[in-house]
Structure formats: C-alpha cells, structure tokens
Design an enzyme around this catalytic site. Structure first.
Site, PDB file in Angstrom:
ATOM      1  N   GLN A 222      13.329 -47.920  28.891  1.00  0.00           N
ATOM      2  CA  GLN A 222      12.761 -46.800  28.137  1.00  0.00           C
ATOM      3  C   GLN A 222      11.536 -47.240  27.339  1.00  0.00           C
ATOM      4  O   GLN A 222      10.883 -46.410  26.717  1.00  0.00           O
ATOM      5  CB  GLN A 222      13.814 -46.247  27.169  1.00  0.00           C
ATOM      6  CG  GLN A 222      15.057 -45.724  27.857  1.00  0.00           C
ATOM      7  CD  GLN A 222      16.138 -45.287  26.887  1.00  0.00           C
ATOM      8  OE1 GLN A 222      17.274 -45.712  27.005  1.00  0.00           O
ATOM      9  NE2 GLN A 222      15.829 -44.426  25.929  1.00  0.00           N
ATOM     10  N   ARG A 372      21.585 -41.068  22.486  1.00  0.00           N
ATOM     11  CA  ARG A 372      20.931 -39.764  22.303  1.00  0.00           C
ATOM     12  C   ARG A 372      20.897 -39.381  20.824  1.00  0.00           C
ATOM     13  O   ARG A 372      21.353 -38.293  20.424  1.00  0.00           O
ATOM     14  CB  ARG A 372      21.656 -38.706  23.134  1.00  0.00           C
ATOM     15  CG  ARG A 372      20.727 -37.561  23.513  1.00  0.00           C
ATOM     16  CD  ARG A 372      21.249 -36.672  24.587  1.00  0.00           C
ATOM     17  NE  ARG A 372      20.239 -35.660  24.874  1.00  0.00           N
ATOM     18  CZ  ARG A 372      20.286 -34.836  25.897  1.00  0.00           C
ATOM     19  NH1 ARG A 372      21.267 -34.881  26.751  1.00  0.00           N
ATOM     20  NH2 ARG A 372      19.332 -33.939  26.092  1.00  0.00           N
ATOM     21  N   CYS A 373      20.363 -40.280  20.034  1.00  0.00           N
ATOM     22  CA  CYS A 373      20.426 -40.090  18.584  1.00  0.00           C
ATOM     23  C   CYS A 373      19.394 -40.998  17.948  1.00  0.00           C
ATOM     24  O   CYS A 373      19.114 -42.073  18.452  1.00  0.00           O
ATOM     25  CB  CYS A 373      21.840 -40.451  18.141  1.00  0.00           C
ATOM     26  SG  CYS A 373      22.024 -41.167  16.540  1.00  0.00           S
ATOM     27  N   GLU A 742      17.652 -34.798  21.047  1.00  0.00           N
ATOM     28  CA  GLU A 742      18.958 -35.296  20.632  1.00  0.00           C
ATOM     29  C   GLU A 742      19.696 -34.374  19.682  1.00  0.00           C
ATOM     30  O   GLU A 742      20.875 -34.608  19.390  1.00  0.00           O
ATOM     31  CB  GLU A 742      18.767 -36.643  19.947  1.00  0.00           C
ATOM     32  CG  GLU A 742      18.116 -37.623  20.861  1.00  0.00           C
ATOM     33  CD  GLU A 742      17.495 -38.771  20.128  1.00  0.00           C
ATOM     34  OE1 GLU A 742      17.243 -39.788  20.748  1.00  0.00           O
ATOM     35  OE2 GLU A 742      17.264 -38.644  18.918  1.00  0.00           O
TER      36      GLU A 742
END
Ligand code: CDP
Length: 788
Positions: A222, A372-373, A742
C-alpha cells in the site's frame, strides 16, 4: 527436549503433494501472482509449529534431494549479510529469519527456493527442524507480571516484556472531574485480535537484473515509496541503494492496512534474487496470511465516564493494555505509539480526559496494523460509543437524546478536544436526527416496549462516531521519519490529453475514477482524456501511500493544488495568445476568456498546444506541475448509525434486522464510490462485531488460523445496509472533502454491540465484548435466568 516436527503441525498444510496442474496457473492479469518472468524461481517458507522455541538444528538434506529444489535459506545465511533482522515501522526490530529462536506459531524458520511452485512446497515439507520449546507468554497481563519469562532476549538490556508507556491529557483535571461527578460508569472492554482477510494474500516477484544493476519488485504494498526507502535502509550496505530499486504495486486485491508492513517473505525473495540473479516469486497461502501477517486491535481497555445528574458528560479516563505480539510492528505515525487512540473523546463536548496505554510483548505475530482504520480509531470509537450508551442507560435517558445533549455543537467548530485535536467541522445532531427519521426511531422504541412485555428480545443501538483521517500535517506526522505529505504530478501533453501520477496506491477504492474527476473538474479536461497512474516508484512522485483514509484528504488535495498551479501558467499563456493582461481573463473550467468579451477565449486544449508550440518568450515551455501537499490539519468525517437487532432466546443468535448509516465526509467527489466504500466498510464492521476473532490457547496455538474457524461473513449473513449522507465541508481542504474509506468499519461495531446490550439491559446485562457470538449470548441468557 529436542523434537523433530514437520510444518503441518502448525496447520500449514504444506505437505500436500500436488502435480503441476494447469488450473493453478493463472492467466494474464494484473495481480502480483500474474507476473511471470523467464527463468523465474519460487520461494516457499518453513514455519514454526511452536509459539516459542529454540532452534537446535535445521537439516536440509532431504529437501535438497527433491528435484528442482535449489537451496534452503536460513537465518544464518542471512546473518552473513546482516539481513536476518530488519527494523519495523515503529523502530522496533523484527526477524527476517531466526538464528536462535522463534517467537510465535507460524513464524518463518527457513525458506526453500525451487524451480517450480510445487517443488518449493515439497521442499518445505522435507526440511527437518529440531526445536526446543520454551515457556510461552500469551496473556499480555501475565507478560507484565514480575517473574514472567523475558521474551526479547535479543535486546541486551531488556529485563521485562513492557514495550512503552504512553499517556495523553490532563490527569489532575480528569481526576478532579471524577471526584466532582454525580454519576460514573466503569467498564472493561476487550477488542480482540482480528485479521483483514483481503481477497489476495501477500506476495512479490523480486528481480535483480545484474546487467541493468537494478532491482525491480512487484509487490503487494500500500506504500511503494516508503517500502523502497526501507529496503534501501536495510540493504543499502549490500548494494541495494535507493536509485537502483523500483517497487511496482499492481492490483493487490485489497489492503486494509495489512499490506503496509514489510514481511520477511518479501525480504527473503529479494535476497534470493540477488544471490541467484534470477527472478524469485513468493506468494503466501491463506493460512500463512491469517496466522503470520500483522494483526489488528488486541486492546484490553478499562474506561470510565463521568457525568452530572442532569446528563451532562464531564470527563473520560482510560487505561489500556496493548498486546503487540513479539515486536511492535504497528504502522503508526512515529510520534503516536497508540496511533490516534486519543480521539477517544469522540463526538462529545468533554471538558477533561486522560488516556494511558502500555504496550506488551507476547508470543504472537506482530502488530497492530490499522485494519480499515486510521490508527486505533476503531478502538477509540468503540470505547466512547459503548461508554456513552452505558451512561445513558445508567441515567435512564434515551441514548439518542443523551447523545444530542452532549454533542459538540455546530457553532463550536473548529473545536479543540480535551485531548488536543482540532476538529475541523461537524453537525452531529443533524446526522443523528436524519438516521432517526430514516429508521423511524420513535416507532421502534414503542415496538421494543411491546415486545419486551411479550418477553421478546429486541434492541436498538446507536453509534455517533467521529473519525480522524488524512495523516497528516508534517509537524506531527511521520513514519520512520518520512513526513506524511502526499503528491500529485500532472503533465498535460500538446494535444490536451493528460497524465497524472500520485504517491498513493489504490487497492480497489477507485482512485483512477475519482482523481480523474477532480482533475477534470479543476482543469476542464474531460476525465476520459486523463490517465491516472499510481504504484510505480520509477514514475510516480514520492508519497506515503494509501491507508488510514488519507488519499482524498492528502493526495486529493494535492491534485487540486497541482491543477491550480497548471492554471496559473495556463492563464499567462492564454493572456499571451489573446493579447490581454492575465488579470483581465475570466476562468471557467476548461476555458479562459477576456472579461466582457466571452467570444475571445482559449480552451485548455488550445493553451496546452501553445505551451509546446507558441509559449511566451521568457517563459519555460510545457504544461506540468507537481504538488507535495502537507495538510494543515486532519479531516474529521463523522456519522450516525442505528442498528435494530432481534435475539433468539433459544440459540443466542443475534439478527441485525435493520441498519441505517448516515455518513458525512464533507463534499463528495463520487457518490457511487462513496456508497460502495460505506457498504464495504459496514460489512467489515459487522464482521468483527459478530464473527471474527483470532485467539490463542495457553501454549500459543492460533485459533482462527484458517477460514474454517475465522468466520468472514458472506453475503448470506450480511444485512441489507440502508445508507444516506449529510454534507458538512471541511473548511481547510481545497475541495471541502474528508476521507470516507474507513468510517463505516470504525462506526459499525459499536452500533451492533449497543443494540445487543439495549436488548438485554433489563436482564442486568451491561456489556458484551465483540465478537458477539451465539454461545456468548446463550450463556448470558442462561446466567440471567432466561430460557426459551
Ligand atoms: O485512502 P483511501 O482511498 O482508502 O480513502 P478515501 O480517501 O476515503 O477514499 C476512498 C474513495 O472514496 C476514493 O476513491 C475517494 O476519491 C472517494 N471519496 C469521494 O468520492 N469523496 C469523498 N469525500 C471521500 C472519498
């Protein structure tokens, strides 16, 4: 004790012998596993069945006898080049391959290099390792007790398993507020270890080209630029300097934070390619991914909330124990070892707060990544939303009215929280009221009363969360010293078509669409004439990558700023072409015209052509710009979710009957993509609320290490999401946009947990830890005298 074991003891299942089967050979695609190079070799990894053990001997004889097996690489081989350890993103250290001992089950022990994928797998099964088991520390509380075995014996001065202590806020003020409070509530909350389970696992193809003197790595990352820098820092001394490294991140099949860290497999593949001069592919399987890659959460929280008897909240106090496994490999901004957990005052106007977090080492894989945060925000939101609900119930107030009474009001923005954040904008009551209207809140409360009289268990749960995304301003945010700006470079070609490259990396969020939309809107060039590229360090400008919903707040802003730089130059060229003064021109997207004479105009395409064929003397030719955007602040998206559950008294099963999600991410660039992000996010919030957990037995065996018992919900279990939005623009973002990727994952678990406790409150239930599984509820019902 000396044992001979084979890797399948740890559940790896590598020993299955498979023939070359065309069904396993992927066609041409865009994923890492689709990269096929001539003479490519395959790498597979021997993994430890023990959670803590000395390595007494690694015997490669049988493996090397298998046709096609070329080498078995061990920690001792890497130690010759000082590559057996590497730094983590939190400046801790992590083994690439062990020399002395393993620290968790499924840890890499050795690697097998072969001419075929199946040869490598068979080689792994044939490597014989003698282990001597050591005492295992699984519970982080026990890890910190005096006399606990010290795990990081590699750190010479380390005498315990404590990693760091971190605290934030005003302790004295908070303690005073608690002394003066009329009502306080206190709750232990455990947010268990979970795993992102993205569609594709991790992997890479590393190719050291001796002739070109260049390393190219196609990898599931990523953050390609940051990885290139880390590789250069770790292996620069053996000739892998940054200008000789190219990282390409193609389609990676989802990241969700799990593809930010550097995993040993990547490093071993690079080392194997440099040693052999051939391309080397490493693709982990699903169980390796679940059992060994960095995990998320694992926070043991004790929270206290104080209020006056009229229902005004006054203070929040939190103590947390963070289980980091055997090394702290969280992908946090360096300054914040507990991520942005101190956004835990949430959407409420709390005057005092104090938070403490302690990190501990245990015999588990490293963590904790931001699933996802935006760095521990899910943990923060879950805590404050559970505590707010607990307080409302304790006071006998409706949880919605209680929230509205305590929300930060629209006129208070920009709002400085008790823990130091400056919230940019918000209208929390607006979002909650919209959610209440959409779901028919008052009718549901009436229905609940009737059902309760009939002995039925129905609950309504609210979560009114505030997120914090867009890391981040360089004065506070860096990873390994790299400031967390992001970038956009635009080149407009003579024919008016454009290419734009970014330092971020889409993993399915649709950047190709939304970035092109931003540029089209700003420059007036049709989106179809703009090519968006990311993920190649040889071409894209340096950026910190995509995670923590930072792409829109940071790189999206860079796109707007770079476009505006282009327009500044375009205005001068247009003035030259129109023989007018630049300040006498009027701009509308795609066209400059002379004030008062709209027919005297030049399009952006005319200007682009002129930039290469007829530019003003004294001006440089071309039409290009780059922006490295350093955000002045983070953005604070928010939302209100309401969930209705029905609980089956016979089985303990929780059924989400309705779920309304109202999100606010400021100005929306693409409504369909935002809705998709919210749908996906809600499903990834629903999953840990009811299904997902990775736990360990007392000797460190992973439970939940395969999809048989790590329960990822399918479309069958997932409820129908009812979504909507409000729009409160960010005042500091050039487009008024906030991140959104998110929000739903962060906000959803608390709504579900609150609904379950709401259904059971009258029975004396005050809290249930997620995942809220049927056996947990069944036991609670039996303990409280409820039978079918
Ligand atoms: O960093 P990441 O891409 O995961 O998160 P994001 O910035 O929240 O964006 C996710 C997707 O939603 C991207 O394609 C954004 O451009 C899009 N988005 C949008 O259309 N409008 C917003 N206000 C925020 C995001």
């Amino acid at each position: 004790m000396a044992l001979r074991t084979t890797p399948e003891v740890g559940g790896m299942g590598h020993s299955i012998k498979r023939k070359e089967d065309p069904r396993f050979i992927r066609g041409k695609g865009t994923y890492v596993d689709d990269v096929v190079l001539p003479d490519m070799l395959y790498l597979d990894i021997v993994r430890s069945p023990f959670a803590h053990a000395k390595i007494k001997k690694i015997d490669s004889t049988k493996a090397l006898a298998i046709p096609g097996v070329l080498a078995v690489i061990t920690g001792r081989d890497l130690a010759k080049y000082n590559l057996h350890w590497m730094p983590t993103l939190m400046s801790d250290t992590q083994m690439v391959l062990p020399v002395e001992k393993v620290m968790y089950q499924a840890q890499e022990v050795a690697a097998v290099l072969a001419t075929t994928r199946y040869g490598a797998a068979d080689g792994v099964a044939a490597v014989e390792v003698e282990y001597e088991p050591l005492p295992v520390v699984v519970d982080p509380k026990k890890a910190l007790e005096p006399g606990a075995p010290v795990l990081r014996t590699d750190k010479k001065d380390k005498k315990d398993n404590h990693i760091w202590h971190w605290e934030w806020g005003n302790r004295a003020e908070t303690d005073r507020a608690f002394t003066e409070a009329d009502v306080t509530v206190k709750q232990d909350i455990y947010i268990p270890r979970i795993h992102v389970a993205s569609i594709e696992t991790c992997g890479c193809v590393a190719h050291w080209d001796k002739v070109q003197d260049k390393l190219t790595v196609w990898m599931t990352t990523q953050a390609p630029h940051a990885i290139r820098t880390v590789f250069a820092l770790v292996a620069g001394h053996v000739g892998l300097e940054e200008h000789k490294i190219r990282i390409i991140s193609p389609d990676i099949g989802g990241g969700f934070g799990g593809k930010v860290p550097v995993y040993p497999g990547y490093v071993i593949a690079v080392a194997a390619s440099v040693l052999t001069g051939k391309p080397v592919k490493w693709i982990e399987d699903r169980m390796e991914n679940l059992q060994a890659d960095s995990f998320a959460r694992d926070y043991h929280i004790t929270a206290e909330l104080a209020a006056k008897k009229d229902g005004m909240l006054t203070a929040l106090r939190i103590k947390t124990l963070a289980d980091h496994g055997y090394t702290d490999a969280a992908a946090n901004p360096s300054k914040f070892p507990a991520g942005l957990f101190h956004v835990c005052t949430g959407s409420y106007d709390l005057k005092a707060a104090h938070v403490e977090v302690d990190g501990a080492y245990t015999n588990k894989p490293p963590g904790g990544i931001a699933y996802r945060c935006s760095f521990r925000v899910t943990e923060a939101v879950h805590t404050i939303e559970r505590m707010t609900d607990l307080m409302a119930h304790q006071l006998g107030m409706d949880p919605a009215e209680f929230r509205i009474k305590n929300f930060i009001k629209p006129e208070q923005f920009p709002y400085k929280s008790a823990l130091g954040w400056e919230y940019d904008s918000g209208n929390y009551a607006g979002a909650l009221r919209k959610a209440m209207d959409t779901i028919g809140y008052a009718d549901l409360r009436r229905e609940q009363v009737e059902k309760r009289q009939r002995g039925e268990l129905m609950g309504i749960g609210i979560s009114s969360f505030t997120e914090i995304v867009g890391a981040g301003p360089s004065k506070h945010f860096d990873i390994l010293g790299l400031k967390m700006f992001d970038s956009c470079e635009i080149r407009i070609h003579p024919t008016g078509k454009a290419i734009a490259r970014f330092g971020t990396k889409s993993q399915g969020q649709g950047h190709e669409t939304t970035y092109a939309q931003i540029l089209a809107e700003e420059l007036g060039i049709p989106a179809k004439d703009i090519k968006v590229e990311e993920g190649d360090t040889d071409t894209a400008p340096y950026g910190l990558g995509t995670y923590a919903s930072r792409s829109t707040p940071v790189a999206g802003a860079a796109a707007a700023v770079a476009s505006r730089k282009i327009l500044d130059k375009a205005r001068k060229i247009a003035a030259h072409l129109l023989e007018a003064a630049p300040e006498d021109l009027v701009y509308e997207p795609g066209k400059f015209s002379v004030k008062g004479a709209p027919d005297r105009a030049k399009t952006i395409q005319d200007i682009a052509f002129a930039a290469y064929t007829n530019h003003p003397q004294g001006m440089e030719a071309g039409l290009e710009a780059v922006s490295y955007y350093d955000p002045p602040n983070l953005t604070y998206p928010f939302g209100s979710y309401i969930c209705v559950v029905d609980i089956d008294k016979g089985t303990g099963e929780v059924k989400v009957r309705r779920f309304v999600a109202i999100d606010d991410c400021g100005n929306i660039i693409n409504p369909m993509i935002v809705q998709g992000q919210v749908h996906g996010g809600l499903s990834m919030g629903f999953a840990p609320a009811l299904y997902e957990e990775i736990s360990y037995d007392e000797i460190g065996n992973v439970q939940g290490g395969s999809f048989i018992d790590y329960l990822v919900p399918t479309a069958v279990e997932t409820p129908k999401w009812e979504t909507g939005h409000t729009i409160t623009p960010s005042p500091h973002h050039p487009l008024g946009a906030k991140g959104v990727g998110e929000s739903a994952t962060v906000g959803a678990p608390a709504a579900i947990a609150n609904a379950v406790v709401d259904a059971l409150w009258h029975l004396g239930v005050r809290h249930v830890d997620i995942p809220i599984t049927p056996p947990k509820i069944w036991r609670l019902l039996r303990d409280n005298g409820v039978t079918e």
